[in-house]
Each structure stands twice: as structure tokens, then as C-alpha cells.
Design an enzyme around this catalytic site. Structure first.
Site, PDB file in Angstrom:
ATOM      1  CG  ASP A  52      -2.395  32.608  38.815  1.00  0.00           C
ATOM      2  OD1 ASP A  52      -2.380  31.355  38.984  1.00  0.00           O
ATOM      3  OD2 ASP A  52      -2.622  33.499  39.916  1.00  0.00           O
TER       4      ASP A  52
ATOM      5  CG  ASP B 236      -6.580  29.217  42.442  1.00  0.00           C
ATOM      6  OD1 ASP B 236      -7.829  29.122  42.471  1.00  0.00           O
ATOM      7  OD2 ASP B 236      -5.806  28.297  42.493  1.00  0.00           O
TER       8      ASP B 236
HETATM    9 MG   LIG Z   1      -2.459  33.002  41.711  1.00  0.00          MG
END
Ligand SMILES: [Mg+2]
Length: 303
Positions: A27, A29
Site C-alpha cells: 500500500d 499512504d
Molecule cells: Mg494506507
């Protein structure tokens, strides 16, 4: 078994952990960087994983950044040799889906300007409403007139979303029973800064579904359709030799598990160890770490 911190493993266990995967899908962020800010050492950790022979890919639910803006961020943290195809976010998944299932079809976009730019780049004919004027009931009627039907309504995080755009999406779906509702980022809560969490776009999607009695085809995390797409894109034959790294339990850990990947939760996003411990065992990751940067120390232990 309770998830173990990767730096609490013995050196032998760390070695077999590293040997247990060939591909890392991470992932962005909360893992590689914060929505507004940086996480020390993540670029170096990505480079270390690559130097150890791992293929590293990135999957985000955030399409309100263009590929160019993603690349700028990877450059800033010093992550080397990241290619456009190494990054997947909902609009790119949507483009792949449209090319496969709706080739050449016109669509209606309830997505950001950046996402629309991605549609344009990939040759997808789309309609979108960008209305800045003051609306009256009369001008609303004009804007809601359907000139050409569409075969799909595309929904994603769209910070400028307006009533008239939503209303037109509903009109399109009501008028064409074959029009699909395709959703990217539709998280319930969006963490913006450490102290600011705002409602995500999930309820706007529910609004569209409520008035159209239509199920959405989800192409963001944690949808299994995205898992299938990743396996196809990256030719993943042995999912157990892939590890998914994220900072959320549903979007990342559950998604990784449903794909048959190993899972690693990092605590550099919004979740704490207490949040992880409070989750039911089946929702917990295989491993956890304070940050992606823990891989730097782990590789030092293996030298
Ligand atoms: Mg995230």
C-alpha cells in the site's frame, strides 16, 4: 498465532521470512509515505528489498494523484527504479476492466480531474460534469438531460463531487439497465492528517445504489476482483510467495489474505498495536512492523 514483529524474530527466522516471498505488494499512504508527510527510511527499505531480489509493486486506493505525481513522491523518498506499471490504483484498474469488458464504450465519470486525465490518456470516451455556476431548478433540468447514454458510471474519491454530478449518475443508471456501476476508492473513513479523519466516499456510493437498485463492481482494495487483476498483471502463480504490506486491517490485511498472500501490517499509518491486538484473530496479519523502514535493520541482521 498472534502476529509477530519482524524485528522480534530470531536471525534464523528473519532469514526464512525473507526467503518466504519473491514479491512485495505494498500500500502507499500510511506505509511508503503519509497523505501529508513522510515516513523516514521507506525509500531505503524499498531499495533494500529490491537489492535482495524482491519484486516490489504498489497498490493504493488513492486515484486523486496522477502517475506523474506518484513518481515524484517515489523520487522524493529516493526509491529507485519504480516504473509506472509498478503502481496500481483504482482508476488504472477501472481502465483495465473497461478495456476488457466494455471496449470502446462511452462512460460517465464521477471521479477526480486527475482520474479523468488517466481515462483520457487511455483513450476512454467519458462524460463528466464540472459545473461551477450557481444552479437553479431550471438549469439543473438542463444539466440532467441525457444526450448520449453511457455503458458504465465510474465512481471514485472525488473531492469536488457535487449534487448535480451525483444526480446525473443516477439518471444514467436509471435510463440504461445495462449500465454498470464501477467503483474504485470508496473507503468509509479517510484519514487526512494525524488528527483529522473525515468521512470517505462510501456513503455517496450508497446514495447512488439506493436510487438505482444497482450493485457496484468494486475494483479497489479489498475487492477480490482487484486481487484477480493483480495476479494477471504481475503473473502471480504462487500467491503464498507474495507478501502484502499495508497499514489498515480491512483494505490491506484482509485483502492480502483473501488473495492468498502473506500479510504484514505496519504501524506507521493510523492503526496502533492495540488496534491490531483488539481485532479478531482471523483479521490479524501474519507479521507486523513499526514501519517499512524496519526492513533496513532486518537486512543488517542478515549480513
Ligand atoms: Mg494506507
Amino acid at each position: 498465532m498472534a502476529p509477530r514483529h519482524i524485528l522480534d524474530l530470531s536471525v534464523e527466522e528473519q532469514r526464512s521470512f525473507i526467503d518466504s516471498f519473491d514479491m512485495v505488494i505494498s500500500d502507499c499512504d500510511g506505509v511508503v509515505w503519509l497523505l501529508h508527510g513522510w515516513i523516514p527510511g521507506t525509500g531505503e527499505a524499498i531499495n533494500a528489498l529490491k537489492s535482495a531480489g524482491k519484486s516490489v509493486k504498489f497498490v493504493s486506493n488513492n486515484s486523486f494523484r496522477t502517475d506523474g505525481q506518484y513518481m515524484d513522491k517515489f523520487d522524493y523518498i529516493g526509491a529507485k527504479n519504480v516504473q509506472h506499471d509498478d503502481i496500481v490504483h483504482p482508476v488504472k484498474s477501472i481502465v483495465r476492466y473497461l478495456h476488457k469488458h466494455k471496449p470502446g464504450k462511452r462512460v460517465y465519470s464521477l471521479m477526480s480531474l486527475e482520474a479523468n486525465e488517466t481515462l483520457r490518456k487511455h483513450g476512454i470516451e467519458y462524460e463528466s460534469l464540472q459545473i461551477k455556476e450557481h444552479l437553479t431548478s431550471a438549469t439543473l433540468v438542463e444539466h440532467l438531460a441525457i444526450e448520449k447514454p453511457v455503458e458504465a458510471v465510474l465512481f471514485d474519491i472525488h473531492l469536488d463531487m457535487s449534487y448535480v454530478e451525483l444526480a446525473k449518475a443516477i439518471r444514467h443508471l436509471q435510463l440504461n439497465k445495462n449500465c454498470e456501476l464501477i467503483a474504485g476508492g470508496s473507503d468509509v473513513i479517510m484519514p487526512l492528517t494525524e488528527n483529522l479523519k473525515v468521512p470517505g466516499f462510501y456513503d455517496f456510493l450508497q446514495h447512488v445504489r439506493h436510487y438505482t437498485d444497482r450493485d457496484a463492481i468494486f475494483l479497489g482494495k479489498p475487492s477480490p476482483l482487484l486481487g484477480d487483476l493483480l495476479k494477471e498483471m504481475y503473473n502471480i502463480q504462487a500467491p503464498e510467495r507474495c507478501i502484502f504490506i499495508g497499514d489498515m486491517l480491512v483494505q490491506d490485511v484482509q485483502f492480502g489474505k483473501s488473495c492468498g498472500f502473506q500479510s504484514l501490517l505496519v504501524l506507521s499509518g493510523i492503526l496502533t498495536k492495540a488496534d491490531m491486538d483488539a481485532a479478531p484473530p482471523e483479521a490479524q496479519p501474519d507479521y507486523y512492523a513499526d514501519s517499512l523502514a524496519d526492513f533496513i535493520e532486518l537486512f543488517k541482521n542478515l549480513q
